[in-house]
Motif scaffolding. Sequence first.
Motif, PDB file in Angstrom:
ATOM      1  N   TRP A   6      28.456  45.628  86.361  1.00 36.26           N
ATOM      2  CA  TRP A   6      27.437  44.912  87.134  1.00 36.26           C
ATOM      3  C   TRP A   6      27.933  44.525  88.521  1.00 36.26           C
ATOM      4  O   TRP A   6      27.143  44.179  89.391  1.00 36.26           O
ATOM      5  CB  TRP A   6      27.000  43.646  86.406  1.00 36.26           C
ATOM      6  CG  TRP A   6      26.383  43.856  85.072  1.00 36.26           C
ATOM      7  CD1 TRP A   6      25.858  45.014  84.570  1.00 36.26           C
ATOM      8  CD2 TRP A   6      26.218  42.879  84.052  1.00 36.26           C
ATOM      9  NE1 TRP A   6      25.371  44.807  83.304  1.00 36.26           N
ATOM     10  CE2 TRP A   6      25.584  43.504  82.955  1.00 36.26           C
ATOM     11  CE3 TRP A   6      26.540  41.541  83.949  1.00 36.26           C
ATOM     12  CZ2 TRP A   6      25.269  42.835  81.787  1.00 36.26           C
ATOM     13  CZ3 TRP A   6      26.224  40.865  82.788  1.00 36.26           C
ATOM     14  CH2 TRP A   6      25.593  41.505  81.718  1.00 36.26           C
ATOM     15  N   ALA A   7      29.224  44.567  88.751  1.00 31.78           N
ATOM     16  CA  ALA A   7      29.800  44.107  90.020  1.00 31.78           C
ATOM     17  C   ALA A   7      29.506  45.094  91.146  1.00 31.78           C
ATOM     18  O   ALA A   7      29.449  46.303  90.936  1.00 31.78           O
ATOM     19  CB  ALA A   7      31.304  43.931  89.871  1.00 31.78           C
ATOM     20  N   LYS A  26      19.105  41.745  89.146  1.00 36.87           N
ATOM     21  CA  LYS A  26      19.648  42.803  88.288  1.00 36.87           C
ATOM     22  C   LYS A  26      19.748  42.316  86.842  1.00 36.87           C
ATOM     23  O   LYS A  26      19.353  43.029  85.907  1.00 36.87           O
ATOM     24  CB  LYS A  26      21.035  43.231  88.787  1.00 36.87           C
ATOM     25  CG  LYS A  26      21.696  44.317  87.950  1.00 36.87           C
ATOM     26  CD  LYS A  26      23.129  44.590  88.377  1.00 36.87           C
ATOM     27  CE  LYS A  26      23.209  45.149  89.752  1.00 36.87           C
ATOM     28  NZ  LYS A  26      24.589  45.575  90.115  1.00 36.87           N
ATOM     29  N   LEU A  27      20.275  41.114  86.656  1.00 37.24           N
ATOM     30  CA  LEU A  27      20.395  40.573  85.302  1.00 37.24           C
ATOM     31  C   LEU A  27      19.027  40.393  84.654  1.00 37.24           C
ATOM     32  O   LEU A  27      18.849  40.707  83.472  1.00 37.24           O
ATOM     33  CB  LEU A  27      21.148  39.250  85.311  1.00 37.24           C
ATOM     34  CG  LEU A  27      22.640  39.319  85.587  1.00 37.24           C
ATOM     35  CD1 LEU A  27      23.254  37.926  85.507  1.00 37.24           C
ATOM     36  CD2 LEU A  27      23.339  40.252  84.620  1.00 37.24           C
ATOM     37  N   GLU A  28      18.055  39.897  85.408  1.00 35.46           N
ATOM     38  CA  GLU A  28      16.722  39.703  84.850  1.00 35.46           C
ATOM     39  C   GLU A  28      16.094  41.032  84.442  1.00 35.46           C
ATOM     40  O   GLU A  28      15.439  41.122  83.409  1.00 35.46           O
ATOM     41  CB  GLU A  28      15.831  38.936  85.819  1.00 35.46           C
ATOM     42  CG  GLU A  28      16.227  37.469  85.874  1.00 35.46           C
ATOM     43  CD  GLU A  28      15.288  36.621  86.693  1.00 35.46           C
ATOM     44  OE1 GLU A  28      14.496  37.158  87.504  1.00 35.46           O
ATOM     45  OE2 GLU A  28      15.349  35.390  86.518  1.00 35.46           O
ATOM     46  N   LYS A  29      16.321  42.101  85.218  1.00 35.08           N
ATOM     47  CA  LYS A  29      15.815  43.428  84.848  1.00 35.08           C
ATOM     48  C   LYS A  29      16.468  43.934  83.568  1.00 35.08           C
ATOM     49  O   LYS A  29      15.876  44.710  82.829  1.00 35.08           O
ATOM     50  CB  LYS A  29      16.044  44.430  85.983  1.00 35.08           C
ATOM     51  CG  LYS A  29      15.089  44.255  87.125  1.00 35.08           C
ATOM     52  CD  LYS A  29      15.324  45.286  88.206  1.00 35.08           C
ATOM     53  CE  LYS A  29      14.388  45.049  89.372  1.00 35.08           C
ATOM     54  NZ  LYS A  29      14.603  46.009  90.462  1.00 35.08           N
ATOM     55  N   LEU A  30      17.691  43.488  83.311  1.00 35.44           N
ATOM     56  CA  LEU A  30      18.396  43.862  82.084  1.00 35.44           C
ATOM     57  C   LEU A  30      18.013  42.961  80.914  1.00 35.44           C
ATOM     58  O   LEU A  30      18.558  43.091  79.817  1.00 35.44           O
ATOM     59  CB  LEU A  30      19.912  43.787  82.308  1.00 35.44           C
ATOM     60  CG  LEU A  30      20.494  44.813  83.279  1.00 35.44           C
ATOM     61  CD1 LEU A  30      21.950  44.493  83.589  1.00 35.44           C
ATOM     62  CD2 LEU A  30      20.369  46.216  82.686  1.00 35.44           C
ATOM     63  N   GLY A  31      17.093  42.023  81.153  1.00 35.34           N
ATOM     64  CA  GLY A  31      16.644  41.118  80.101  1.00 35.34           C
ATOM     65  C   GLY A  31      17.555  39.932  79.865  1.00 35.34           C
ATOM     66  O   GLY A  31      17.485  39.284  78.823  1.00 35.34           O
TER      67      GLY A  31
END
Length: 78
Positions: A54-55, A19-24
């Motif tokens: 994000w949780a 998820k974080l990687e998709k958000l850059g």
Amino acid sequence: MENIATFHTHLGALRFQRKLEKLGKEAALAPVPRKLSASCGTCVRFAAAFDSKWADEDMEAVYSSENGEYALVFENEE
């Protein structure tokens, strides 16, 4: 300073990292420091400011880490 998110399951950690990687945002799976949790053994380390949106239900907590000291930033009440 970095943040460390802990999870109840390895799958939860993997989903959060993706998820974080998709958000850059840069994020990496890593072993959980023993001081923090023994739940699933995998955490996500990331430098971005944590957003509670994000949780999900699998997230246990988020800590900030600086000079080997940990401070609780977020604890999941679910």
